[in-house]
Write an enzyme that holds these catalytic residues in place. Structure first.
Site, PDB file in Angstrom:
ATOM      1  N   ARG A 127      44.494  34.810  41.950  1.00 24.69           N
ATOM      2  CA  ARG A 127      45.288  35.759  40.982  1.00 24.69           C
ATOM      3  C   ARG A 127      46.634  36.632  41.599  1.00 24.69           C
ATOM      4  O   ARG A 127      46.718  37.696  41.764  1.00 24.69           O
ATOM      5  CB  ARG A 127      44.385  36.752  40.676  1.00 24.69           C
ATOM      6  CG  ARG A 127      43.144  36.009  39.784  1.00 24.69           C
ATOM      7  CD  ARG A 127      42.173  36.866  39.350  1.00 24.69           C
ATOM      8  NE  ARG A 127      41.816  36.589  38.142  1.00 24.69           N
ATOM      9  CZ  ARG A 127      40.912  37.256  37.401  1.00 24.69           C
ATOM     10  NH1 ARG A 127      39.823  37.977  38.058  1.00 24.69           N
ATOM     11  NH2 ARG A 127      40.709  37.074  36.171  1.00 24.69           N
ATOM     12  N   GLN A 132      49.919  33.625  36.712  1.00 21.24           N
ATOM     13  CA  GLN A 132      49.259  34.373  35.688  1.00 21.24           C
ATOM     14  C   GLN A 132      49.064  33.674  34.400  1.00 21.24           C
ATOM     15  O   GLN A 132      48.121  33.756  33.747  1.00 21.24           O
ATOM     16  CB  GLN A 132      50.087  35.795  35.420  1.00 21.24           C
ATOM     17  CG  GLN A 132      49.483  36.849  36.254  1.00 21.24           C
ATOM     18  CD  GLN A 132      50.284  38.127  35.922  1.00 21.24           C
ATOM     19  OE1 GLN A 132      51.279  38.181  35.287  1.00 21.24           O
ATOM     20  NE2 GLN A 132      49.911  39.163  36.631  1.00 21.24           N
ATOM     21  N   ASP A 135      45.882  31.486  34.532  1.00 19.66           N
ATOM     22  CA  ASP A 135      44.708  32.372  34.710  1.00 19.66           C
ATOM     23  C   ASP A 135      43.751  32.288  33.622  1.00 19.66           C
ATOM     24  O   ASP A 135      43.706  33.286  32.804  1.00 19.66           O
ATOM     25  CB  ASP A 135      45.030  33.642  35.115  1.00 19.66           C
ATOM     26  CG  ASP A 135      43.907  34.760  35.721  1.00 19.66           C
ATOM     27  OD1 ASP A 135      42.601  34.208  35.274  1.00 19.66           O
ATOM     28  OD2 ASP A 135      44.082  35.614  36.414  1.00 19.66           O
ATOM     29  N   SER A 138      41.241  35.245  33.238  1.00 22.57           N
ATOM     30  CA  SER A 138      41.661  36.344  32.469  1.00 22.57           C
ATOM     31  C   SER A 138      41.524  36.023  30.893  1.00 22.57           C
ATOM     32  O   SER A 138      41.490  36.848  30.311  1.00 22.57           O
ATOM     33  CB  SER A 138      43.074  36.745  33.048  1.00 22.57           C
ATOM     34  OG  SER A 138      43.113  37.389  34.258  1.00 22.57           O
ATOM     35  N   TYR A 231      39.655  42.620  44.058  1.00 25.90           N
ATOM     36  CA  TYR A 231      38.184  42.507  43.474  1.00 25.90           C
ATOM     37  C   TYR A 231      37.333  43.852  43.945  1.00 25.90           C
ATOM     38  O   TYR A 231      37.704  44.134  45.015  1.00 25.90           O
ATOM     39  CB  TYR A 231      37.332  41.359  43.577  1.00 25.90           C
ATOM     40  CG  TYR A 231      37.858  40.064  42.765  1.00 25.90           C
ATOM     41  CD1 TYR A 231      37.674  40.014  41.569  1.00 25.90           C
ATOM     42  CD2 TYR A 231      38.699  39.140  43.467  1.00 25.90           C
ATOM     43  CE1 TYR A 231      37.868  38.815  40.799  1.00 25.90           C
ATOM     44  CE2 TYR A 231      39.137  38.031  42.794  1.00 25.90           C
ATOM     45  CZ  TYR A 231      38.839  38.005  41.445  1.00 25.90           C
ATOM     46  OH  TYR A 231      39.327  36.704  40.697  1.00 25.90           O
TER      47      TYR A 231
HETATM   48  P1  NAD Z   1      35.505  40.780  37.439  1.00 23.20           P
HETATM   49  O1  NAD Z   1      35.113  40.064  36.345  1.00 23.20           O
HETATM   50  O2  NAD Z   1      35.054  40.186  38.857  1.00 23.20           O
HETATM   51  O3  NAD Z   1      34.739  42.059  37.494  1.00 23.20           O
HETATM   52  C1  NAD Z   1      34.865  42.887  36.326  1.00 23.20           C
HETATM   53  C2  NAD Z   1      34.887  44.577  36.952  1.00 23.20           C
HETATM   54  O4  NAD Z   1      33.752  45.083  37.394  1.00 23.20           O
HETATM   55  C3  NAD Z   1      36.036  44.721  38.055  1.00 23.20           C
HETATM   56  O5  NAD Z   1      36.974  45.780  37.516  1.00 23.20           O
HETATM   57  C4  NAD Z   1      35.125  45.392  38.963  1.00 23.20           C
HETATM   58  O6  NAD Z   1      35.746  46.150  39.638  1.00 23.20           O
HETATM   59  C5  NAD Z   1      34.111  45.796  38.327  1.00 23.20           C
HETATM   60  N1  NAD Z   1      32.926  46.464  39.056  1.00 23.20           N
HETATM   61  C6  NAD Z   1      32.123  45.443  40.013  1.00 23.20           C
HETATM   62  N2  NAD Z   1      31.008  46.380  40.489  1.00 23.20           N
HETATM   63  C7  NAD Z   1      31.239  47.587  39.862  1.00 23.20           C
HETATM   64  C8  NAD Z   1      30.147  48.803  39.678  1.00 23.20           C
HETATM   65  N3  NAD Z   1      29.006  48.717  40.575  1.00 23.20           N
HETATM   66  N4  NAD Z   1      30.366  49.637  38.880  1.00 23.20           N
HETATM   67  C9  NAD Z   1      31.305  49.457  37.873  1.00 23.20           C
HETATM   68  N5  NAD Z   1      32.321  48.484  38.034  1.00 23.20           N
HETATM   69  C10 NAD Z   1      32.159  47.653  38.875  1.00 23.20           C
HETATM   70  O7  NAD Z   1      37.033  41.277  37.583  1.00 23.20           O
HETATM   71  P2  NAD Z   1      38.320  40.794  36.704  1.00 23.20           P
HETATM   72  O8  NAD Z   1      38.288  41.500  35.361  1.00 23.20           O
HETATM   73  O9  NAD Z   1      38.181  39.367  36.802  1.00 23.20           O
HETATM   74  O10 NAD Z   1      39.427  41.357  37.430  1.00 23.20           O
HETATM   75  C11 NAD Z   1      39.197  41.999  39.024  1.00 23.20           C
HETATM   76  C12 NAD Z   1      40.523  42.349  39.619  1.00 23.20           C
HETATM   77  O11 NAD Z   1      41.530  41.395  39.418  1.00 23.20           O
HETATM   78  C13 NAD Z   1      41.410  43.474  38.761  1.00 23.20           C
HETATM   79  O12 NAD Z   1      41.809  44.461  39.853  1.00 23.20           O
HETATM   80  C14 NAD Z   1      42.311  42.925  37.893  1.00 23.20           C
HETATM   81  O13 NAD Z   1      43.388  43.820  37.624  1.00 23.20           O
HETATM   82  C15 NAD Z   1      42.753  41.898  38.967  1.00 23.20           C
HETATM   83  N6  NAD Z   1      43.511  40.674  38.412  1.00 23.20           N
HETATM   84  C16 NAD Z   1      44.723  40.231  38.899  1.00 23.20           C
HETATM   85  C17 NAD Z   1      45.624  39.363  38.354  1.00 23.20           C
HETATM   86  C18 NAD Z   1      46.590  38.642  38.752  1.00 23.20           C
HETATM   87  O14 NAD Z   1      47.134  39.640  39.662  1.00 23.20           O
HETATM   88  N7  NAD Z   1      46.977  37.737  38.241  1.00 23.20           N
HETATM   89  C19 NAD Z   1      44.777  38.717  37.178  1.00 23.20           C
HETATM   90  C20 NAD Z   1      43.545  39.155  36.774  1.00 23.20           C
HETATM   91  C21 NAD Z   1      42.930  40.102  37.280  1.00 23.20           C
END
Ligand code: NAD
Length: 383
Positions: A127, A132, A135, A138, A231
């Site tokens: 990520r 992006q 991805d 996402s 994460y």
């Molecule tokens: P994910 O599907 O792994 O998890 C979903 C969400 O659940 C996350 O935000 C996580 O913090 C939250 N979570 C985990 N345990 C929890 C708990 N006990 N209570 C409440 N919430 C909880 O995550 P995702 O949507 O795939 O994205 C995770 C991270 O990756 C984010 O910071 C996102 O901004 C980042 N991201 C970066 C890029 C990039 O830079 N290219 C692309 C996509 C996502």
């Protein structure tokens, strides 16, 4: 087709209820223009509303029968991970790109290893900014978050917006989103557009700013559980207790709760206990987006809807497939971007995978499983 032209095959997805397709006419047209041959299996796009004639107009060859599709295909694009019998139909040495379920689809991965297939797993695309556009986690989470909010509204016995009518004033519904990653943020934005009061919670403090920028209220705990790669990490026992108290109070006041909390490679954390469900309002709805990885609600059953104490608990599977037109379009564009790393300017397949994104997402190559956790699981199970 000139000698050496790379042939890309797009099979019809076979998993139950999978309506997406790995490429769409708009993308096929660009691939063909860049000198590639694209074959699309008959009716591959039917359930996503991309009929064969649109693919044909875009320059694809429509092929009936899996064997005819795959014979001589250098690259196969798929949405769902191939099954072991499907792997047996790929040409030896061909490249497969798609979701691979790298830690659970072990028999098929072992077959790919043995048949010297090269597999790139979109779950393993790092990520980073440069990746992006590729991805797919996402793009599909965006589709899933949208559908979850719509599903919540559809199952809620209330209006979501505030209404002032001759028949009285209606108070807006309260929607609570637990987990404000990609899917959660899309669910927040969708519920806001429907006029609800939206609250959200995440263990990563950085999510707070994103939640507030969408006009929702961020519920804060004195916890910041940001782990590796942006994460979340697993919470300590003490942190879990604090979380339970706050979440349970917020859940009890909500009309719709959408849960998306996930920790990579782990079972989804339980955020809503059965005791919390018992305190919810009659008519309240839980959409548990983590249903397929164990559920964020203790009572969720994956693939089922249950009714308890007047509360509806929905454990949906494969939400992106419910808006197959756009989820396929986004997925196809992710794959188009990924292919730019794999095919050089002359239109030949690159065989050297030193690029950071290719190296990270390479699951199987030249008879070897390249991703450590999958290799360990296979060694443990002796497959
Ligand atoms: P994910 O599907 O792994 O998890 C979903 C969400 O659940 C996350 O935000 C996580 O913090 C939250 N979570 C985990 N345990 C929890 C708990 N006990 N209570 C409440 N919430 C909880 O995550 P995702 O949507 O795939 O994205 C995770 C991270 O990756 C984010 O910071 C996102 O901004 C980042 N991201 C970066 C890029 C990039 O830079 N290219 C692309 C996509 C996502």
């Amino acid at each position: 087709m000139s000698l050496g032209t790379v042939v890309i095959a797009v099979p019809k997805e076979t998993a139950p209820n999978e309506k997406r397709v790995a490429s769409v006419p708009e993308v096929v047209q660009k691939l063909v223009k860049s000198g590639l041959e694209v074959r699309v299996e008959h009716d591959a796009g039917l359930n996503a509303f991309y009929p064969d004639d649109l693919f044909a107009t875009a320059g694809a060859k429509i092929v009936s029968g899996r064997e005819n599709l795959l014979r001589g295909a250098g690259i196969v694009l798929c949405v769902q991970p191939p099954t072991a019998p499907e792997v047996d139909q790929f040409d030896e040495g061909s490249v497969v790109i798609g979701f691979m379920n790298p830690t659970s689809n072990l028999p098929a991965i072992a077959r790919m290893r043995d048949r010297k297939i090269t597999a790139f797993s979109l779950e393993l695309v790092p990520r980073i900014t440069r990746a992006q556009s590729m991805d797919a986690l996402s793009s599909q989470a965006t589709a899933g978050g949208y559908v979850a909010a719509i599903l919540g509204a559809e199952n809620c016995p209330k209006f979501l917006p505030m209404l002032t009518t001759a028949a009285g004033t209606i108070r807006p519904a309260t929607v609570l989103i637990l987990g404000a990653g990609v899917a959660g943020l899309m669910a927040i934005a969708t519920a806001k557009r429907l006029g609800a009061i939206v609250e959200a919670y995440d263990v990563r403090r950085a999510a707070g700013e994103q939640v507030r920028s969408l006009g929702a209220k961020f519920l804060e705990l004195e916890i910041n559980a940001e782990g590796q790669g942006g994460y979340a990490r697993e919470l300590t026992a003490e942190e879990k207790e604090k979380e339970q108290l706050m979440v349970s109070a917020a859940v009890a006041k909500a009309d719709i709760v959408i849960t998306t909390a996930a920790i990579p490679g782990r079972r989804a954390p339980v955020l809503i206990t059965k005791e919390t469900v018992a305190k919810m309002r009659p008519g309240a709805v839980i959409i548990d987006m983590a249903a397929e990885t164990g559920g964020n609600c203790e009572l969720t059953q994956s693939g089922k809807t249950i009714h308890l104490h007047g509360v509806t608990i929905i454990g949906p599977q494969n939400l992106p497939a419910r808006i197959p037109f756009h989820s396929s379009q986004m997925y196809a564009k992710n794959l188009q971007a990924f292919l730019t790393l794999l095919i050089d300017k002359e239109g030949s397949l690159i065989r050297e995978f030193s690029d950071e994104i290719l190296a990270a997402s390479l699951l199987v190559h030249a008879g070897e499983v390249r991703y450590g956790p999958t290799r360990d699981l296979l060694a443990g199970g002796k497959q």
